[in-house]
Design a protein around this motif. Structure first.
Motif, PDB file in Angstrom:
ATOM      1  N   ARG A   1       0.698  -1.325  -0.053  1.00 23.00           N
ATOM      2  CA  ARG A   1      -0.019   0.081   0.069  1.00 23.00           C
ATOM      3  C   ARG A   1       0.841   1.395  -0.005  1.00 23.00           C
ATOM      4  N   ALA A   2       1.863   1.385   0.726  1.00 27.42           N
ATOM      5  CA  ALA A   2       2.985   2.562   0.816  1.00 27.42           C
ATOM      6  C   ALA A   2       3.584   2.759  -0.600  1.00 27.42           C
ATOM      7  N   VAL A   3       4.196   1.531  -1.192  1.00 27.40           N
ATOM      8  CA  VAL A   3       4.752   1.639  -2.669  1.00 27.40           C
ATOM      9  C   VAL A   3       3.771   2.239  -3.481  1.00 27.40           C
ATOM     10  N   GLU A   4       2.278   1.699  -3.243  1.00 31.72           N
ATOM     11  CA  GLU A   4       1.655   1.977  -4.519  1.00 31.72           C
ATOM     12  C   GLU A   4       1.099   3.487  -4.186  1.00 31.72           C
ATOM     13  N   ARG A   5       0.702   4.006  -2.953  1.00 35.77           N
ATOM     14  CA  ARG A   5      -0.211   5.114  -2.859  1.00 35.77           C
ATOM     15  C   ARG A   5       0.797   5.910  -2.277  1.00 35.77           C
ATOM     16  N   LEU A   6       1.885   5.854  -1.568  1.00 38.37           N
ATOM     17  CA  LEU A   6       2.726   6.983  -1.193  1.00 38.37           C
ATOM     18  C   LEU A   6       4.022   7.182  -2.171  1.00 38.37           C
ATOM     19  N   GLY A   7       4.308   6.259  -2.648  1.00 40.28           N
ATOM     20  CA  GLY A   7       5.543   6.261  -3.516  1.00 40.28           C
ATOM     21  C   GLY A   7       6.741   5.721  -2.910  1.00 40.28           C
ATOM     22  N   TRP A   8       6.581   5.186  -1.692  1.00 38.29           N
ATOM     23  CA  TRP A   8       7.687   4.643  -0.796  1.00 38.29           C
ATOM     24  C   TRP A   8       8.315   3.352  -1.509  1.00 38.29           C
ATOM     25  N   THR A   9       9.450   2.774  -1.143  1.00 31.19           N
ATOM     26  CA  THR A   9      10.109   1.758  -1.595  1.00 31.19           C
ATOM     27  C   THR A   9      10.180   0.793  -0.437  1.00 31.19           C
ATOM     28  N   ILE A  10      10.741  -0.670  -1.160  1.00 35.81           N
ATOM     29  CA  ILE A  10      10.967  -1.747  -0.209  1.00 35.81           C
ATOM     30  C   ILE A  10      12.582  -2.005  -0.475  1.00 35.81           C
TER      31      ILE A  10
ATOM     32  N   TYR B   1      12.168  -4.350   3.855  1.00 39.70           N
ATOM     33  CA  TYR B   1      12.124  -3.283   5.145  1.00 39.70           C
ATOM     34  C   TYR B   1      11.331  -1.911   4.241  1.00 39.70           C
ATOM     35  N   LEU B   2      10.341  -1.477   4.734  1.00 51.25           N
ATOM     36  CA  LEU B   2       9.819  -0.304   4.209  1.00 51.25           C
ATOM     37  C   LEU B   2      10.491   0.926   4.334  1.00 51.25           C
ATOM     38  N   MET B   3      10.831   1.812   3.217  1.00 47.60           N
ATOM     39  CA  MET B   3      11.397   3.076   3.188  1.00 47.60           C
ATOM     40  C   MET B   3      10.633   4.277   2.939  1.00 47.60           C
ATOM     41  N   ASN B   4      10.500   5.176   3.667  1.00 47.15           N
ATOM     42  CA  ASN B   4      10.021   6.444   3.141  1.00 47.15           C
ATOM     43  C   ASN B   4      11.222   7.159   2.271  1.00 47.15           C
ATOM     44  N   SER B   5      11.314   6.971   1.078  1.00 46.93           N
ATOM     45  CA  SER B   5      12.249   7.480   0.322  1.00 46.93           C
ATOM     46  C   SER B   5      11.854   8.885  -0.400  1.00 46.93           C
TER      47      SER B   5
ATOM     48  N   SER C   1       2.052  -8.491  15.016  1.00 48.63           N
ATOM     49  CA  SER C   1       1.780  -9.605  15.784  1.00 48.63           C
ATOM     50  C   SER C   1       0.630 -10.713  15.106  1.00 48.63           C
ATOM     51  N   ARG C   2       1.115 -11.901  14.920  1.00 47.60           N
ATOM     52  CA  ARG C   2       0.282 -12.865  14.452  1.00 47.60           C
ATOM     53  C   ARG C   2      -0.523 -12.687  13.117  1.00 47.60           C
ATOM     54  N   GLY C   3       0.336 -11.994  12.056  1.00 48.33           N
ATOM     55  CA  GLY C   3       0.147 -11.531  10.865  1.00 48.33           C
ATOM     56  C   GLY C   3      -0.253 -10.190  10.592  1.00 48.33           C
ATOM     57  N   ASP C   4      -1.206  -9.797  11.550  1.00 47.88           N
ATOM     58  CA  ASP C   4      -1.725  -8.303  11.553  1.00 47.88           C
ATOM     59  C   ASP C   4      -0.549  -7.360  11.986  1.00 47.88           C
ATOM     60  N   LEU C   5      -0.588  -6.187  11.340  1.00 47.97           N
ATOM     61  CA  LEU C   5       0.384  -5.139  11.541  1.00 47.97           C
ATOM     62  C   LEU C   5      -0.278  -4.449  12.788  1.00 47.97           C
ATOM     63  N   SER C   6       0.570  -3.987  13.886  1.00 52.55           N
ATOM     64  CA  SER C   6       0.224  -3.539  15.201  1.00 52.55           C
ATOM     65  C   SER C   6       0.724  -2.017  15.150  1.00 52.55           C
ATOM     66  N   TYR C   7       1.769  -1.817  14.540  1.00 49.88           N
ATOM     67  CA  TYR C   7       2.268  -0.387  14.772  1.00 49.88           C
ATOM     68  C   TYR C   7       3.137  -0.057  13.293  1.00 49.88           C
ATOM     69  N   LEU C   8       3.061   1.386  13.127  1.00 53.03           N
ATOM     70  CA  LEU C   8       3.906   1.797  12.036  1.00 53.03           C
ATOM     71  C   LEU C   8       4.512   3.053  12.508  1.00 53.03           C
ATOM     72  N   HIS C   9       5.819   3.058  12.557  1.00 53.12           N
ATOM     73  CA  HIS C   9       6.774   3.983  13.185  1.00 53.12           C
ATOM     74  C   HIS C   9       7.697   4.742  12.172  1.00 53.12           C
ATOM     75  N   LEU C  10       7.468   6.195  12.000  1.00 50.68           N
ATOM     76  CA  LEU C  10       8.410   6.813  11.020  1.00 50.68           C
ATOM     77  C   LEU C  10       9.059   8.125  11.468  1.00 50.68           C
ATOM     78  N   ASP C  11      10.050   8.582  11.003  1.00 50.44           N
ATOM     79  CA  ASP C  11      10.704   9.799  11.192  1.00 50.44           C
ATOM     80  C   ASP C  11       9.574  10.953  10.537  1.00 50.44           C
ATOM     81  N   LEU C  12       9.665  12.147  11.111  1.00 50.71           N
ATOM     82  CA  LEU C  12       8.871  13.143  10.628  1.00 50.71           C
ATOM     83  C   LEU C  12      10.058  14.357  10.316  1.00 50.71           C
ATOM     84  N   ALA C  13      11.310  14.036  10.468  1.00 52.88           N
ATOM     85  CA  ALA C  13      12.187  14.995  10.505  1.00 52.88           C
ATOM     86  C   ALA C  13      13.651  14.116  10.440  1.00 52.88           C
ATOM     87  N   ASP C  14      14.676  14.853   9.840  1.00 51.25           N
ATOM     88  CA  ASP C  14      16.031  14.332   9.867  1.00 51.25           C
ATOM     89  C   ASP C  14      16.370  13.748  11.184  1.00 51.25           C
TER      90      ASP C  14
END
Length: 161
Positions: free
Chosen positions: A33-42, A50-54, A68-81
């Motif tokens: 979803r991140a690759v298709e909709r946000l232009g991020w890379t893997i 690994y998901l990369m906010n490129s 956990s058990r297949g379902d994603l629990s958290y998504l954690h990303l930087d908002l700044a350098d």
């Protein structure tokens, strides 16, 4: 020294995007979803993707996806350098960016629950989907976390929050 940060609108739009996703999703579905909709890379390292906010061009591009058990629990990303050396200027930069992000988010999700820890400050909102959005300020970073409805439920069962 100059650093980059997402605009508050961009950061909140990104969190709103994840909040509106059709949870539950697996880690692989989130990455796609991140690759298709946000232009991020893997990126793949030792057979692990690994998901990369490129798109944002920050010093640290990796996005933590914890499940956990297949379902994603958290998504954690930087908002700044990431800050390498903490200075008065870097503290002002991150502090101002945190304040502006919280103000934008308050307009969308209301008054946050604020938490001050020894080395970090966070603002947290419970979302209509049952998820949770947090912006956290530390001496060397400004990060956002989206906790999926499944992650919130796991925390609740474990006696957290």
């Amino acid at each position: 020294m100059s650093w980059k940060a997402m605009t508050p609108v961009e950061a909140c739009d990104l969190m709103a995007f994840w909040e509106a996703a059709p949870w539950p999703l697996t880690r692989d579905q989130v990455q796609q979803r991140a690759v298709e909709r946000l232009g991020w890379t893997i990126e793949i390292e030792d057979g692990v993707s690994y998901l990369m906010n490129s798109v944002s061009g920050f010093t640290a591009q990796d996005v933590s996806t914890i499940g956990s058990r297949g379902d994603l629990s958290y998504l954690h990303l930087d908002l700044a350098d990431k800050i390498r050396e903490v200075t008065a200027e870097s503290r002002r930069f991150l502090g101002d960016a945190f304040t502006l992000n919280v103000r934008e988010a308050e307009g969308r999700w209301g008054v946050p629950a604020m938490r001050d820890a020894e080395s970090a400050t966070s603002a947290t909102w419970n979302t209509p989907s049952g998820g949770r959005i947090s912006f956290s300020l530390a001496p060397k970073s400004l990060v956002a976390t989206f906790e999926t409805p499944q992650g919130v439920e796991l925390d609740r069962r474990a006696g957290h929050r």
